[in-house]
Design a protein around this motif. Structure first.
Motif, PDB file in Angstrom:
ATOM      1  N   ARG A  38       0.601  -1.390  -0.265  1.00 11.23           N
ATOM      2  CA  ARG A  38      -0.385   0.406   0.122  1.00 11.23           C
ATOM      3  C   ARG A  38       1.201   1.425   0.212  1.00 11.23           C
ATOM      4  NH1 ARG A  38      -2.800  -0.923   5.545  1.00 11.23           N
ATOM      5  NH2 ARG A  38      -0.868  -0.925   7.315  1.00 11.23           N
ATOM      6  N   ASN A  39       2.023   1.269   0.724  1.00  5.57           N
ATOM      7  CA  ASN A  39       3.339   2.722   0.368  1.00  5.57           C
ATOM      8  C   ASN A  39       3.398   2.071  -0.233  1.00  5.57           C
ATOM      9  OD1 ASN A  39       1.306   3.332   3.014  1.00  5.57           O
ATOM     10  ND2 ASN A  39       3.050   2.412   4.037  1.00  5.57           N
ATOM     11  N   ARG A  40       3.546   1.671  -1.785  1.00  6.27           N
ATOM     12  CA  ARG A  40       4.460   1.419  -2.877  1.00  6.27           C
ATOM     13  C   ARG A  40       4.064   1.322  -3.636  1.00  6.27           C
ATOM     14  NH1 ARG A  40       7.483  -4.056  -2.705  1.00  6.27           N
ATOM     15  NH2 ARG A  40       8.598  -3.186  -4.576  1.00  6.27           N
TER      16      ARG A  40
END
Length: 133
Positions: free
Chosen positions: A122-124
């Motif tokens: 999700r943060n990539r």
């Protein structure tokens, strides 16, 4: 014979691979577009091999090609490209399958379906892209 998503799960990771016997992340997208969507996309295998698969170099290729052939979208549809960072550079792709899932291959593991909301991804995620046609 029409391919289904399950035909793409478990494809061995092979750098610059563009076949069911082995593929990298772009190879999975290449095969999916060709065999499910019936839409050819460039293979880029020679360009990636020439850049020796360095994340920074691949990131530059992604930037160049994204501007030429892909349109960023806010809400992905099935088949859109999921662009992700590896380290600080955009250098990994997957295929959006709907319902928050993507198909991708990140070496050395074979191709899998994962949720884009999983902690690992999700943060990539840098964005979702649709091929200009």
């Amino acid at each position: 014979m029409t391919k289904t998503v399950s035909d793409f799960v478990g494809i061995p990771y092979v750098p610059h691979g563009r076949e069911y016997a082995g593929a990298d992340c772009w190879g999975i997208l290449f095969l999916y577009y060709r065999d499910v969507l019936g839409t050819p996309v460039p293979a880029y295998s020679a360009e990636m091999e020439a850049r020796e698969f360095c994340n920074r170099s691949i990131g530059l290729l992604v930037d160049e090609e994204r501007e030429k052939h892909w349109q960023q979208v806010d809400t992905p549809d099935v088949g859109d490209c999921v662009l992700m960072r590896a380290g600080r550079h955009d250098s990994h792709v997957g295929v959006f399958l709907g319902q928050g899932r993507m198909l991708h291959s990140e070496g050395p593991d074979p191709s899998v379906i994962e949720r884009i909301a999983d902690m690992r991804w999700r943060n990539r995620i840098s964005g979702f892209y649709r091929l200009n046609q």
